[in-house]
Design a protein around this motif. Structure first.
Motif, short mmCIF file in Angstrom:
data_model
loop_
_atom_site.label_atom_id
_atom_site.label_comp_id
_atom_site.label_asym_id
_atom_site.label_seq_id
_atom_site.Cartn_x
_atom_site.Cartn_y
_atom_site.Cartn_z
N SER A 190 0.43 7.63 3.56
CA SER A 190 -0.27 6.55 3.43
C SER A 190 -1.83 6.68 3.60
O SER A 190 -2.46 7.64 4.00
CB SER A 190 -0.04 5.48 4.93
N VAL A 191 -2.67 5.69 3.13
CA VAL A 191 -4.11 6.00 2.88
C VAL A 191 -4.83 4.87 3.57
O VAL A 191 -4.58 3.64 3.35
CB VAL A 191 -4.60 6.09 1.54
N GLU A 192 -5.96 4.80 4.47
CA GLU A 192 -6.54 3.66 4.85
C GLU A 192 -8.15 4.17 4.68
O GLU A 192 -8.55 5.02 5.00
CB GLU A 192 -6.57 3.68 6.28
N ILE A 193 -9.00 3.23 3.99
CA ILE A 193 -10.33 3.41 3.76
C ILE A 193 -11.01 2.67 4.79
O ILE A 193 -11.14 1.39 4.61
CB ILE A 193 -10.71 3.10 2.19
N LYS A 194 -11.86 3.28 5.54
CA LYS A 194 -12.55 2.69 6.55
C LYS A 194 -14.08 2.01 6.26
O LYS A 194 -14.77 1.19 6.75
CB LYS A 194 -12.64 3.26 8.01
N ASN A 195 -14.37 2.81 5.15
CA ASN A 195 -16.00 2.74 4.58
C ASN A 195 -15.77 2.32 2.92
O ASN A 195 -16.04 3.33 2.33
CB ASN A 195 -17.06 3.25 4.93
N PRO A 196 -15.24 1.24 2.73
CA PRO A 196 -15.19 1.04 1.05
C PRO A 196 -16.47 1.14 0.08
O PRO A 196 -16.53 1.42 -1.02
CB PRO A 196 -14.57 -0.31 1.05
N LYS A 207 7.72 19.80 -8.39
CA LYS A 207 8.34 18.58 -8.73
C LYS A 207 7.53 17.22 -8.01
O LYS A 207 7.35 17.38 -7.06
CB LYS A 207 9.74 18.65 -8.27
N VAL A 208 7.42 16.39 -8.77
CA VAL A 208 6.54 15.31 -8.51
C VAL A 208 7.55 14.07 -7.94
O VAL A 208 8.37 13.89 -8.50
CB VAL A 208 5.79 14.58 -9.91
N VAL A 209 6.78 13.59 -6.88
CA VAL A 209 7.67 12.60 -6.15
C VAL A 209 7.19 11.12 -6.82
O VAL A 209 5.99 10.97 -7.22
CB VAL A 209 7.03 12.39 -4.64
N ARG A 210 7.94 10.27 -6.87
CA ARG A 210 7.87 9.04 -7.75
C ARG A 210 6.59 8.33 -6.98
O ARG A 210 6.65 8.12 -5.68
CB ARG A 210 8.96 8.14 -7.40
N GLY A 211 5.99 7.73 -7.99
CA GLY A 211 4.85 6.58 -7.44
C GLY A 211 3.57 7.37 -7.03
O GLY A 211 3.43 8.50 -6.92
N ARG A 212 2.54 6.26 -6.85
CA ARG A 212 1.38 6.97 -6.33
C ARG A 212 0.75 6.03 -5.07
O ARG A 212 0.99 4.77 -5.24
CB ARG A 212 0.19 7.32 -7.41
N VAL A 213 -0.01 6.47 -4.34
CA VAL A 213 -0.92 5.62 -3.29
C VAL A 213 -2.12 5.36 -3.69
O VAL A 213 -2.92 6.29 -4.01
CB VAL A 213 -0.55 6.26 -1.87
N ASP A 214 -2.35 4.20 -4.13
CA ASP A 214 -3.88 3.85 -4.69
C ASP A 214 -4.45 2.66 -3.92
O ASP A 214 -3.79 1.68 -3.73
CB ASP A 214 -3.62 3.31 -6.17
N CYS A 215 -5.45 3.12 -3.10
CA CYS A 215 -6.24 2.21 -2.28
C CYS A 215 -7.45 1.95 -2.99
O CYS A 215 -8.33 2.64 -3.20
CB CYS A 215 -6.55 2.92 -1.01
N TYR A 216 -7.62 0.40 -3.59
CA TYR A 216 -8.72 0.25 -4.40
C TYR A 216 -9.16 -1.16 -3.93
O TYR A 216 -8.77 -2.10 -4.65
CB TYR A 216 -8.27 0.49 -5.94
N PRO A 217 -9.90 -1.26 -2.80
CA PRO A 217 -10.35 -2.69 -2.03
C PRO A 217 -10.85 -3.62 -3.27
O PRO A 217 -10.66 -4.68 -3.34
CB PRO A 217 -10.96 -2.26 -1.03
#
Length: 799
Positions: free
Chosen positions: A213-219, A396-406
């Motif tokens: 999981s990804v969290e951006i504290k300073n966008p 081998k690539v895992v399905r999907g991507r995590v995209d944090c784009y506020p």
């Protein structure tokens, strides 16, 4: 930005030779700094086959080989290599050949046996085992395949390429990539660009959100963060085609995972990083500001101290990378790494640059981020990276991507006006041609409403003038006909203040002085050297927030220190005399700490020493300045004893039109000693603002006199303390309008007169403009003058 022509041709079919390409792409706006031929040093090195190997009769560590180079005439070569065998296919440098670094190979004798060339290792060809992993660590390179004998090694190893170095301006971050320059090339030659077709198989059918999981504290400092995961990673050398492309742009191949991130960074202009996911605590990425004083060890093994202005990539327990600069040693990929987390993020350019400079750690990634990258390429770049992972079979690539784009960045819309563009360029380009150019540059066109949709990778396009520039450079600057400039030309000139400064400088130079330029930044210690009182306003100096050192930590409030330092240097280097001047500024704050800009006051400073210089000499220079500027009648000199750094008995105040304009006199001996000057120094300081206000540059002329003059001399004895200027005032006041000139020609003190008195003598010239004077008229004027002198000063005439 370096590119490989071979790599560029993967995207755009450029048929022009390298010289034509360099000229064409420069004319279209992408300036080429230089180009070179990779493997250009290697000449007359061919593929050969070892036919026989015999011991050298005179050396234990040498062998004699017979080598077939494909021309039917085997040659003899002596070598010390131990990995050779009969039948080995090897690179052979012939007599007269050139290998890496321009080394020439010539035939000769080794321990008495003839050698007609050299068998080459991969290092001697300018490469290493990162480029050719199959090469032995020590020994001759042996081909695994069987190229035709006699083939040029450059062709056999496929090492020929053309490298082009571009000088890209910082407002074009899109051109810091292969695809960006391919787009420019396609627009230049009006040919289509073949972008990579990115399709990811995603063999691991697991949800990536369960893994990271990804969290951006300073966008503001991290607008976007994209992550993908690859499992079953196999670390190995990259294939030859990838190693070649990386080497062609100056990047050393390492291994497949690292090479993929570098490859994508060059291809898309998007820096990437790869973490070992097992090192990420709680499988959570947090993008945050570093804690003040936080310690972090980067991939190069150096522990660095971070500040709170820096951005880091971390997990809940620790930092794992400095955002946009370098990864951490604690999350690096090793040979045992099984699962890798790929990062493709967008970081604030200025903050990345400041961080890199503070840490002294400027990397390829920080160099790209600081230009201001497009956040909308993050997903494309990371998908390309994992596609290459699948292509190279290294995971081998895992399905999907995590995209944090506020806060998503959207394309801008700008109206365009063909008439205005043509008027600005002085051209007559049809609108259809303009639309075609915009489309070549991948700018969306709404022809009906004349609206352009500017892609987010072009932050430089904001105004109609920017659009005109795009049209001009792609249309071709050479196709724009030159025209004469229209409008009314204007003549530039100097301001009134600049003219006064020039007159003063020329006057100083004409009197034999040299112009000096001294620093406006000084040390607070100069106040003590100049004996400036502790309560003086001159000590209220402005402090520099980021000084080079204590010696340059304040803005000067007096020009004397720099001038006296120069005089001291001349004196201590045994120059017999020196006379210098400077027109420079002092900076007087209205209050401290600063709430508004300080007053910047210009001062003329004159400084001199030497046998021929004295008080009257420097005073004469000052009088010359006032005379040249037409304000000598408004100047008055009077004794002044309250300037701490000046000699109390040898200093005069300068008054101009009733206002104090400066001072002139001898430097205080103690101050001279503080500057290691063991002689008399004379100084004058004049306010340039008052000179500007009182100068009169209008010259008036009158006809030569028609009538003769009459001359009278007068000598008188007066008290020593009476100033000559006061005597002259009385004479001029009482002589009337007939007095044409007054000249002091003698001052005497000696045995013939009393010790507390002095004798002064003047020459008075009388003239009338409308008649010839008679003695009675002049005698009456002289009698009036003599009576006034007696009444004012008790003067006694000498006969």
């Amino acid at each position: 930005m370096d590119i490989s022509m071979t790599w560029l041709r993967d995207y755009v079919n450029v048929k022009a030779n390298i010289k034509d390409f360099v000229e064409d792409i420069t004319l279209s706006g992408s300036k080429v700094e230089s180009y070179s031929i990779i493997s250009g040093d290697i000449k007359k090195v061919v593929v050969g086959k070892v036919l026989s190997i015999e011991k050298h009769p005179n050396a234990d560590k040498l062998v004699i080989t017979k080598v077939d180079i494909g021309n039917g005439e085997p040659i003899q070569i002596v070598t010390g290599a131990t990995n050779l065998y009969v039948g080995a296919i090897v690179p052979v440098a012939l007599n007269g050949s050139t290998i890496a670094n321009g080394v020439k190979i010539k035939k000769g004798k080794l321990r008495g046996e003839e050698s007609n060339g050299m068998l080459c290792s991969i290092q001697e060809l300018g490469f290493d085992r990162h480029d050719f992993p199959e090469a032995p660590e020590n020994g001759i390179y042996i081909f695994k395949d069987t190229p035709e004998l006699g083939t040029n090694v450059v062709d056999a190893l496929d090492i020929y390429d053309e490298a082009v170095e571009f000088e890209i301006t910082s407002n074009r971050p899109d051109c810091f990539s292969m695809l960006g320059l391919a787009r420019e090339t396609g627009a230049t030659y009006r040919i289509p660009v073949k972008y990579p077709i990115v399709k990811v198989k995603e063999e691991i059918d697991e949800d990536i959100n369960n893994m990271i999981s990804v969290e951006i504290k300073n966008p503001n400092l991290c607008p976007r963060y994209v992550a993908r995961v690859v499992k079953d990673v196999k670390i190995a050398p990259s294939p030859r085609w990838m190693r070649k492309r990386l080497r062609s742009v100056g990047i050393r191949p390492i291994n497949n995972i690292v090479d993929i991130t570098n490859f994508v960074m060059q291809e898309y202009g998007q820096p990437m990083h790869a973490f070992s996911i097992d090192t990420i605590a709680d499988r959570k990425i947090i993008v945050r500001n570093a804690e003040e004083g936080e310690k972090f060890t980067t991939l190069d093994g150096i522990e660095r101290t971070l500040s709170s202005s820096m951005l880091v990539i971390s997990d809940p327990k620790k930092a794992v990378a400095i955002a946009g600069v370098m990864g951490g040693e604690n999350s690096m990929i090793t040979g045992d790494t099984d699962t890798v987390l790929f990062e493709s993020a967008n970081f604030d350019g200025p903050n990345t640059r400041i961080t890199a400079k503070k840490l002294g750690l400027r990397t390829d990634a920080s160099g790209k981020y600081e230009k201001g990258l497009d956040p909308n390429i993050c997903d494309k770049a990371i998908d390309r990276a994992v596609q290459l992972v699948e292509m190279l079979g290294c995971g081998k690539v895992v399905r999907g991507r995590v995209d944090c784009y506020p806060n998503k960045v959207e394309p801008r819309k700008i109206p365009y006006n063909p008439k205005k563009i043509n008027k600005l360029l002085g051209t007559d380009i049809p609108e259809e041609d303009m639309v075609r150019i915009f489309k070549l540059l991948e700018i969306g066109v709404d022809k009906k409403n004349r609206i352009l949709t500017i892609p987010t990778f072009r932050p430089d396009l904001e105004l109609n003038a920017d659009l005109a520039e795009e049209v001009a450079r792609i249309h071709g600057y050479d196709k724009i006909m030159p025209t004469l400039a229209s409008g009314t030309p204007t003549v530039g000139k100097k301001t009134y203040e600049q003219q006064i400064s020039d007159i003063v400088k020329n006057s100083m130079i004409s009197t034999g002085l040299c112009e000096a330029m001294t620093y406006t930044f000084e040390s607070p210690k100069v106040f003590d050297k100049l004996m400036i009182p502790s309560d003086s306003k001159l000590r209220d100096a402005i402090k520099i927030s980021n000084p080079l050192g204590e010696d340059f930590s304040i803005m000067r409030t007096t020009t004397l220190n720099g001038m006296l330092t120069s005089i001291s240097t001349n004196y201590n280097r045994r120059n017999d005399e020196a006379a210098i001047f400077e027109i420079g500024k002092v900076f007087m704050p209205k209050s401290l700490p600063l709430t508004e800009l300080p007053d910047e006051l210009k001062k003329l400073t004159i400084c001199m020493y030497g046998d021929k210089y004295n008080f009257f000499y420097i005073k004469g220079i000052c009088e010359h300045i006032f005379d040249v500027l037409g304000c000598s009648d408004e100047v008055d000199f009077s004794p002044k004893n309250d300037i701490p750094w000046m000699h109390p008995g040898r200093t005069a105040s300068i008054t101009l039109n009733g206002s104090e304009a400066g001072y002139v006199g001898e430097l205080h001996p103690t101050v001279a000693e503080n500057y290691s000057i063991d002689t008399r120094v004379y100084i004058a300081v004049i306010d340039m603002k008052l000179l500007n206000e009182n100068a009169c540059l209008v010259n008036s002329y009158r006809a030569l006199p028609k009538y003769p003059s009459m001359t009278r001399d007068i000598s008188m004895v007066i008290k020593k303390e009476i100033f000559v200027k006061d005597i002259e005032k009385v004479i001029r006041k009482n002589a009337g309008k007939l007095l044409e000139s007054l000249v002091l020609f003698d001052v005497y003190q000696g045995a013939q007169i009393e010790s507390d008195k002095k004798s002064v003598s003047y020459k008075l010239v009388f003239r009338a403009e409308d008649r010839t004077l008679v003695d009675d008229e002049v005698n009456k004027a002289m009698e009036k003058v003599i009576e006034a002198l007696k009444d004012e000063f008790g003067a006694k005439l000498r006969k």
